[in-house]
Design an enzyme around this catalytic site. Structure first.
Site, PDB file in Angstrom:
ATOM      1  N   LYS A 102       0.847  -1.185   0.000  1.00  0.00           N
ATOM      2  CA  LYS A 102       0.000   0.000   0.000  1.00  0.00           C
ATOM      3  C   LYS A 102       0.883   1.236   0.000  1.00  0.00           C
ATOM      4  O   LYS A 102       1.787   1.369   0.833  1.00  0.00           O
ATOM      5  CB  LYS A 102      -0.896  -0.016   1.241  1.00  0.00           C
ATOM      6  CG  LYS A 102      -1.934   1.082   1.292  1.00  0.00           C
ATOM      7  CD  LYS A 102      -2.798   0.937   2.543  1.00  0.00           C
ATOM      8  CE  LYS A 102      -3.833   2.027   2.628  1.00  0.00           C
ATOM      9  NZ  LYS A 102      -4.641   1.922   3.875  1.00  0.00           N
ATOM     10  N   HIS A 104      -0.286   4.454   0.196  1.00  0.00           N
ATOM     11  CA  HIS A 104      -0.942   5.618   0.794  1.00  0.00           C
ATOM     12  C   HIS A 104      -1.371   5.265   2.212  1.00  0.00           C
ATOM     13  O   HIS A 104      -1.253   4.111   2.628  1.00  0.00           O
ATOM     14  CB  HIS A 104      -2.157   6.048  -0.041  1.00  0.00           C
ATOM     15  CG  HIS A 104      -3.200   4.976  -0.183  1.00  0.00           C
ATOM     16  ND1 HIS A 104      -3.081   3.947  -1.086  1.00  0.00           N
ATOM     17  CD2 HIS A 104      -4.355   4.764   0.499  1.00  0.00           C
ATOM     18  CE1 HIS A 104      -4.143   3.150  -0.976  1.00  0.00           C
ATOM     19  NE2 HIS A 104      -4.919   3.613  -0.023  1.00  0.00           N
TER      20      HIS A 104
END
Length: 220
Positions: A102, A104
């Site tokens: 991921k 963000h």
């Protein structure tokens, strides 16, 4: 009744352990099938976590984090973490991996308690057929925490079955290739014995199961 016998009864009553004539992914014709997808209720997961916790306690497996490989391993690690706390007062954190990093928010590859150098990780899985999940997750753990260790892997059933490429089972290969000991709640020998002792039905399939074990078996 031992917890192993209770677990075999649980598999049978949950429709996870069935008997008949099944073609496995390997192409082998097997007289029994283990479909862990039939663990699908809160009651199932509560009991399943309890059995994992008992296995960890029985073998005195030391660890700092329970790791559940995505996706099947996620509810298994969570339910085991809950069971260790409610049954034994052991507050062991858990984590699981993402399929992709991921980029963000909090970011990263793992959700939950992040492995760090020195962490002893216990991997929680359902069954181990080829060892693919272990081979996929080890590089992720080593990248995140190079000095962490996998102290053990815990699965529900050891089929004690030769792989397609040799005479060792996936459990034996895990120890040979990575030095990781795999513990199972039960083995196929335990299931055969449970049928013989009348713990579950299936006496009519015993001969076929023993023949299959003789042909494809690995381990004691």
């Amino acid at each position: 009744m031992t917890y192993k016998e209770e677990f075999i009864q649980f598999m049978s009553s949950s429709g996870v352990l069935t008997f008949g004539d099944f073609t496995l992914k390997s192409g082998r014709k097997a007289p029994y099938f283990i479909n862990t997808g039939n663990y699908k209720t809160g009651a199932h997961l509560a009991r399943l976590g309890s059995f994992y916790a008992q296995c960890i306690r029985e073998h005195d497996i030391a660890g700092d984090i329970l790791f559940g490989p995505a996706y099947k391993g996620i509810p298994l690690a969570v339910s085991t973490s809950v069971a260790l706390y409610t049954k034994y007062g052991i507050d062991m954190p858990y984590c699981f991996d993402r399929k992709e990093v991921k980029d963000h928010g909090e970011g990263g590859m793992f959700v939950g308690t992040q492995p760090s150098d020195g962490s002893r990780v216990i991997i929680i899985e359902d069954v181990m057929t080829s060892g693919k999940a272990l081979r996929e997750v080890l590089p992720k753990l080593r990248e995140a925490a190079p000095k962490s260790t996998v102290s053990a892997m815990v699965i529900t059933v050891d089929r004690m079955e030769k792989g397609l490429a040799g005479d060792l089972s996936a459990v034996q290969e895990a120890y040979r290739d990575f030095g990781i000991q795999v513990f199972s709640i039960v083995t196929i020998n335990d299931i055969i014995q449970a049928i013989e002792n009348g713990i579950i039905a299936g006496a009519e399939h015993l001969e076929a199961m023993k023949m299959y074990r003789e042909q494809y078996g690995a381990g004691a």
